[in-house]
Design a protein around this motif. Structure first.
Motif, PDB file in Angstrom:
ATOM      1  N   ALA A   1       2.512   1.758  -3.454  1.00  8.26           N
ATOM      2  CA  ALA A   1       1.587   2.284  -4.474  1.00  8.26           C
ATOM      3  C   ALA A   1       1.391   3.786  -4.287  1.00  8.26           C
ATOM      4  CB  ALA A   1       0.249   1.553  -4.383  1.00  8.26           C
TER       5      ALA A   1
ATOM      6  N   GLN B   1       0.842  -1.201   0.000  1.00  9.63           N
ATOM      7  CA  GLN B   1       0.000   0.000   0.000  1.00  9.63           C
ATOM      8  C   GLN B   1       0.878   1.253   0.000  1.00  9.63           C
ATOM      9  OE1 GLN B   1      -3.274   0.382  -0.263  1.00  9.63           O
ATOM     10  NE2 GLN B   1      -3.711  -1.815  -0.302  1.00  9.63           N
TER      11      GLN B   1
ATOM     12  N   ASN C   1      -5.393   5.066  -1.964  1.00  7.99           N
ATOM     13  CA  ASN C   1      -5.036   4.335  -3.187  1.00  7.99           C
ATOM     14  C   ASN C   1      -6.302   3.943  -3.958  1.00  7.99           C
ATOM     15  OD1 ASN C   1      -2.226   4.405  -2.943  1.00  7.99           O
ATOM     16  ND2 ASN C   1      -2.209   2.660  -1.546  1.00  7.99           N
TER      17      ASN C   1
ATOM     18  N   ILE D   1      -2.253  -1.819  -6.990  1.00 11.75           N
ATOM     19  CA  ILE D   1      -1.434  -2.228  -5.830  1.00 11.75           C
ATOM     20  C   ILE D   1      -0.494  -3.343  -6.279  1.00 11.75           C
ATOM     21  CG2 ILE D   1      -1.453  -3.082  -3.454  1.00 11.75           C
ATOM     22  CD1 ILE D   1      -2.867  -0.372  -3.882  1.00 11.75           C
TER      23      ILE D   1
END
Ligand SMILES: C[C@H](N[C@H](C(=O)O)[C@@H]1CCCN1C(=O)[C@@H](N)CC(=O)O)C(=O)N1CCC[C@H]1C(=O)O
Ligand SMILES: [Zn+2]
Length: 634
Positions: A227, A224, A590, A597
């Motif tokens: 990304a 996470q 995100n 991801i």
């Protein structure tokens, strides 16, 4: 009753064992002091004279180790029958001889290879991107400053490439010989290869599996963060360089090895209108000096009722880069085995990152001080990861806005969810980003020592791991002409690395236990989350930490861990609890941006050929020959 001078046979054996171990202990410490001093002289002033003295002292120390080991062996079959576990554990540790088991000419070759690789690394210089005539840039402070501050894609690529050209590439052949001799030494100690011998101090036959399990638990949080940072870097450098779904170019992450992304916080800060938490500007404007930074760290240890640095520490440490000589600038902490002389050598810059490193090194010295009166066999961390965690635990408190306000490096603390996310992101950029790196270094080395990774695949196996675990890629294609692992201190320096991965997990377990003792953390009180805890001035916390540190390696590490935290296992749930608010925020952010991801690529990051680049095409060759290549605008 039996008269007190008549002992049972076992009592007599125990008495003899104590006297035997004490004699070895005294002599071993004296020999250690001499060897450490010559090692210090070389590391703080690299000259031929110091290299020779260090080589001679290493051989002499190995002779002592061999003599001691042969005397210990005479106790085989007897020491195992001793009832006192404290004595048995010393014999157990002293039964492993180490590299001193090599025949003298092999050991001399082995030691010289390590010293030679370290010298290449510590004295490497490269040419400046903007001014190719100037070819004296060093890693510290020059290249670290460029990686920290430059946002010029091509300048960063030049520095990243040339550092590797002048370090890793130059020690590839040294490393081949080194691996063979290391494995020969391991076999002489009864291990299959050096990788297995390195894991011995962890005293666990499920250790590798336990590590894989920890990484599995932490990988989702890393993905996470990866990304999110990739999106911020794409905004800065454009989609051509930082694609939507691809790995991140390694030279854009603020650090020569992409192991800590803290220096691109300014590009990634979630809520820019809130105060930045990088207090480097305040440290500079308040006239901080390296000495002040070390005193600040010492004050924290003393506030916990732990031990102050002895006078010799301030007398002999090197805390600023000396001019006019080559030395090993990579920060380190030194124990001279005489319960008196402890030092740090660090080319300290006045930055927040270096303030954290100061605490890291001081943590080692505090551990040295806490176990200084134990037998030498026990003067180590409960396991090497514990030694790496001590300073970082204190730094977790120092890094909080609350603490920075206390010491005058912040003039206000905004206590709201957005400021919280900003803080947690700044922490994640050094703590979460480090995890895959801390894991992969020895994943690579274990496979090299075991022979699973063959010499011709060394560099591409490295990039497979860097891609798979970190989701990064080299800015230019690599080949087996390069040796990029050799561009990271601990490879030429021959220091195992899994200890740092262990540390980054257990330091949060230590932190949680200490915060509970300090009354700073309460799982049921939302106003006291783990990430806001600052243990400074808590003698309850300090005494609990001291009690564990005083054990050294006299107890198995699960027992030491239990004494402090109540659990016997490494547990990734604590670091995830610390970062929970950020993890939730990142997932939402995100999602909102439709971020992919993970990463994928069809690029060949590393070719298995030996793609020899001519020096001209690679080096910013001095303008004297009229041709300036790879040096950007003349
Ligand atoms: C900056 C730090 N230097 C090491 C450390 O302090 O561990 C030095 C060099 C290798 C061992 N060492 C020692 O000082 C030992 N004598 C300590 C001991 O007694 O065990 C370092 O390398 N770090 C810190 C974060 C991650 C890692 C990195 O920078 O990659
Ligand atoms: Zn360390």
């Amino acid at each position: 009753h039996t008269p007190d001078h008549v002992r049972t046979e076992s009592e007599q054996l125990e008495e003899d064992a104590r006297n035997f171990l004490h004699e070895l202990d005294v002599k071993g410490s004296e020999e250690c002091t001499v060897a450490t001093m010559t090692s210090w002289n070389y590391a703080s002033d690299i000259t031929e004279k110091h290299k020779k003295e260090k080589a001679a002292a290493e051989l002499k120390y190995a002779e002592w180790e061999k003599e001691a080991w042969e005397r210990v062996r005479k106790w085989n079959g007897k020491w195992e029958t001793l009832s006192d576990p404290y004595l048995k554990r010393q014999f157990k540790f002293m039964s492993i001889l180490g590299t001193a088991a090599l025949p003298k000419h092999d050991l001399e070759k082995y030691n010289n290879l390590v010293t030679e690789m370290s010298t290449v690394y510590s004295t490497a210089k490269i040419c400046d991107y903007k001014n190719p005539r100037s070819c004296k840039l060093e890693l510290e402070p020059d290249l670290t400053k460029i990686l920290r501050t430059s946002r010029d894609y091509d300048e960063l690529e030049h520095v990243w490439k040339m550092w590797r050209y002048n370090t890793g590439r130059r020690i590839r052949d040294h490393y081949k010989l080194f691996v063979r001799l290391a494995n020969k030494a391991a076999k002489l100690n009864g291990f299959d290869n050096m990788g297995d011998m390195w894991l011995y101090p962890y005293e666990s036959d499920t250790f590798r599996d336990d590590l894989a399990e920890l990484w599995q638990q932490l990988n989702p949080l890393y993905q996470q963060l990866h990304a999110y940072v990739r999106r911020k870097l794409r905004q800065k450098y454009g989609e051509h360089y930082v694609t939507r779904r691809g790995p991140i170019p390694a030279h854009l992450l603020g650090n020569m090895w992409a192991q800590n992304w803290g220096h691109i916080y300014d590009l990634a800060i979630p809520f820019p209108h809130k105060a930045s938490l990088d207090v480097t500007p305040q440290m500079v404007s308040k006239g901080y000096t390296p000495r002040r930074m070390f005193e600040l760290s010492e004050e924290f240890f003393v506030s916990l009722n732990l031990t102050r640095m002895p006078p010799e520490f301030w007398q002999h440490s090197i805390i600023e880069k000396p001019q006019g000589r080559d030395l090993v600038c990579h920060a380190s902490a030194w124990d001279f085995c005489n319960a008196k002389d402890f030092r740090i050598k660090q080319c300290t810059e006045v930055t927040m990152n270096d303030l954290i490193t100061v605490h890291h090194e001081m943590g080692h010295v505090e551990y040295f001080l806490q176990y200084q009166n134990l037998p030498k066999a026990f003067r180590d961390g409960a396991n090497p990861g514990f030694h790496e965690a001590v300073g970082d635990v204190l730094a977790l408190s120092v890094s909080t806005p609350k603490h920075l306000l206390k010491i005058g490096l912040l003039n206000e603390v905004q206590d709201d969810p957005e400021a919280d996310i900003n803080f947690l992101l700044s922490m994640a950029l050094s703590k979460i980003t480090f995890l895959p790196f801390g894991y992969l270094i020895d994943l690579w080395r274990w496979d090299v020592f075991s022979g699973k990774t063959l010499e011709n695949d060394w560099n591409c196996a490295w990039w497979d791991l860097r891609y798979k675990l970190q989701g990064i890629k080299p800015p230019v294609q690599r080949s087996e002409y390069d040796f990029d692992p050799g561009a990271k201190y601990h490879i030429p320096g021959n220091t195992p690395y899994i200890r740092y991965f262990v540390s980054f997990v257990v330091q949060f377990q230590f932190h949680k236990a200490l915060c509970i003792k300090a009354g700073e953390y309460d799982p049921l009180d939302p106003s006291k989350p783990l990430h806001k805890c600052d243990i400074d001035h808590s003698t309850e916390a300090g005494n609990a930490l001291g009690d564990m540190l005083q054990l050294g390696s006299s107890k198995e590490w699960p027992e030491a861990l239990e004494i402090l935290t109540g659990t016997r296992k490494m547990d990734a749930s604590v670091i995830r609890e610390y970062f929970k608010p950020l993890e939730l925020w990142l997932a939402k952010d995100n999602e909102r941006h439709g971020e992919f991801i993970g990463w994928e690529t069809d690029e060949i990051l590393c070719t298995s050929e030996v793609v020899k680049k001519t020096a001209k095409s690679e080096e910013g060759v001095a303008a004297s020959d009229g041709v300036v290549v790879g040096g950007g605008s003349a």
